[in-house]
Design a protein around this motif. Structure first.
Motif, PDB file in Angstrom:
ATOM      1  N   ARG A 164       0.840  -1.198   0.000  1.00 57.23           N
ATOM      2  CA  ARG A 164       0.000   0.000   0.000  1.00 57.23           C
ATOM      3  C   ARG A 164       0.874   1.247   0.000  1.00 57.23           C
ATOM      4  NH1 ARG A 164      -3.815   0.202   4.928  1.00 57.23           N
ATOM      5  NH2 ARG A 164      -4.314   2.168   3.895  1.00 57.23           N
ATOM      6  N   GLU A 192      -0.456  10.763  14.030  1.00 55.46           N
ATOM      7  CA  GLU A 192      -1.186   9.792  14.850  1.00 55.46           C
ATOM      8  C   GLU A 192      -1.252  10.282  16.297  1.00 55.46           C
ATOM      9  OE1 GLU A 192      -3.387   6.872  16.081  1.00 55.46           O
ATOM     10  OE2 GLU A 192      -2.729   6.810  13.973  1.00 55.46           O
ATOM     11  N   PRO A 202       1.383  -1.126  15.570  1.00 54.37           N
ATOM     12  CA  PRO A 202       0.105  -1.814  15.358  1.00 54.37           C
ATOM     13  C   PRO A 202      -0.065  -2.283  13.913  1.00 54.37           C
ATOM     14  CG  PRO A 202      -0.221   0.192  16.631  1.00 54.37           C
ATOM     15  CD  PRO A 202       1.197   0.214  16.157  1.00 54.37           C
ATOM     16  N   GLY A 203      -0.720  -3.415  13.748  1.00 51.03           N
ATOM     17  CA  GLY A 203      -0.885  -4.010  12.430  1.00 51.03           C
ATOM     18  C   GLY A 203      -1.629  -3.133  11.448  1.00 51.03           C
ATOM     19  N   GLU A 204      -2.562  -2.286  11.958  1.00 53.77           N
ATOM     20  CA  GLU A 204      -3.326  -1.447  11.048  1.00 53.77           C
ATOM     21  C   GLU A 204      -2.499  -0.327  10.427  1.00 53.77           C
ATOM     22  OE1 GLU A 204      -4.309   0.111  15.243  1.00 53.77           O
ATOM     23  OE2 GLU A 204      -3.906  -1.798  14.234  1.00 53.77           O
ATOM     24  N   LEU A 205      -1.311  -0.085  10.979  1.00 54.14           N
ATOM     25  CA  LEU A 205      -0.417   0.923  10.409  1.00 54.14           C
ATOM     26  C   LEU A 205       0.572   0.237   9.466  1.00 54.14           C
ATOM     27  CD1 LEU A 205       0.306   3.318  13.424  1.00 54.14           C
ATOM     28  CD2 LEU A 205      -1.242   3.670  11.495  1.00 54.14           C
ATOM     29  N   GLY A 206       0.033  -0.407   8.447  1.00 59.75           N
ATOM     30  CA  GLY A 206       0.885  -1.077   7.480  1.00 59.75           C
ATOM     31  C   GLY A 206       1.440  -0.105   6.460  1.00 59.75           C
TER      32      GLY A 206
END
Length: 264
Positions: free
Chosen positions: A53, A109, A119-123
């Motif tokens: 992404r 953030e 955190p995983g959502e901050l890919g």
């Protein structure tokens, strides 16, 4: 390991936030003067090519550093969709408000983000600019390992240089003091507070000069980084340690690049 861990004022919890803000805004001047953006942009571009992404997650952002300018340069080169998320263990509220007003596609953030457990959502591509030397070896290894274990592209970048003999490290202090006096007029935004504590009450030149000199001896050498990365290896992820130079400044800038790859 050649690196030595002496203290920097910027790391101390008791240092007032406004004083830390003044110091980081001055460091942004050094980045502009030395052309960090021109060196960082190609590294981040390479990392984006390996990212699923178009997002850059900057770690230990402080007041923002050069990353907003790097993202702007990438957009001008055709990466219009790239977004930037700035993070820190202790988020800078003043910088968050300023950047939200000045920069498009940049978000600070609000949560505290531990660079060793993102955190995983901050890919996306992880970057840490002039921040790795602030970490003790266990913390630095944790940051590198977290990117590797989660197969996230990674870019670390350092301006400071640990190649001089240790006995000469202190000679950078008077030079740093004079540089602060000379370059403070280029700080943006330039506040009355920045001027007062540089010229009338020279607290900032003392703090910046000390931290700048100590940063050199705290910087991991290429050999140190190789030691930190020992064991953090796999066929589907490769590390690159190297130096790059800028047309604007002398010396070499150290970088670490982590790239996940698809096995055929």
């Amino acid at each position: 390991m050649q690196r030595r861990h002496y203290f920097e004022f910027e790391d101390k919890s008791w240092l007032p936030g406004w004083l830390r803000e003044c110091m980081t805004l001055y460091i942004a001047v050094i980045h502009r003067m030395l052309g960090s953006q021109a060196v960082l942009a190609p590294l981040v571009e390479r990392a984006l090519e390996a990212s699923p992404r178009p997002r850059v997650v900057d770690l230990c952002s402080g007041a923002g550093g050069p990353m907003p300018q790097v993202i702007e340069a990438l957009r001008e080169q055709g990466r219009e969709d790239v977004e930037l998320v700035l993070t820190d263990l202790y988020p800078n509220e003043l910088a968050a408000r300023r950047l939200s007003e000045e920069a498009q596609g940049v978000r600070y953030e609000e949560r505290s983000i531990d660079a060793t457990a993102v955190p995983g959502e901050l890919g996306g591509v992880r970057t840490i600019v002039c921040g790795l030397h602030h970490m003790r070896p266990a913390q630095a290894r944790g940051i590198l390992e977290d990117a590797w274990q989660k197969r996230q592209p990674f870019v670390a970048f350092e301006l400071s240089d640990n190649s001089a003999p240790f006995a000469l490290w202190w000679t950078a202090i008077p030079f740093g003091f004079l540089m602060t006096l000379a370059l403070t007029p280029f700080v943006r935004p330039l506040t009355l507070r920045q001027l007062i504590f540089t010229y009338l009450i020279p607290v900032l030149p003392v703090l910046i000069a000390w931290d700048g000199a100590v940063s050199n001896v705290r910087t991991y050498t290429e050999e140190d980084l190789g030691e930190l990365l020992s064991g953090a290896q796999s066929d589907d992820y490769r590390w690159e340690i190297g130096t790059a130079s800028s047309a604007r400044g002398p010396g070499k800038m150290l970088y670490v690049l982590g790239l996940p790859r698809v096995l055929g």
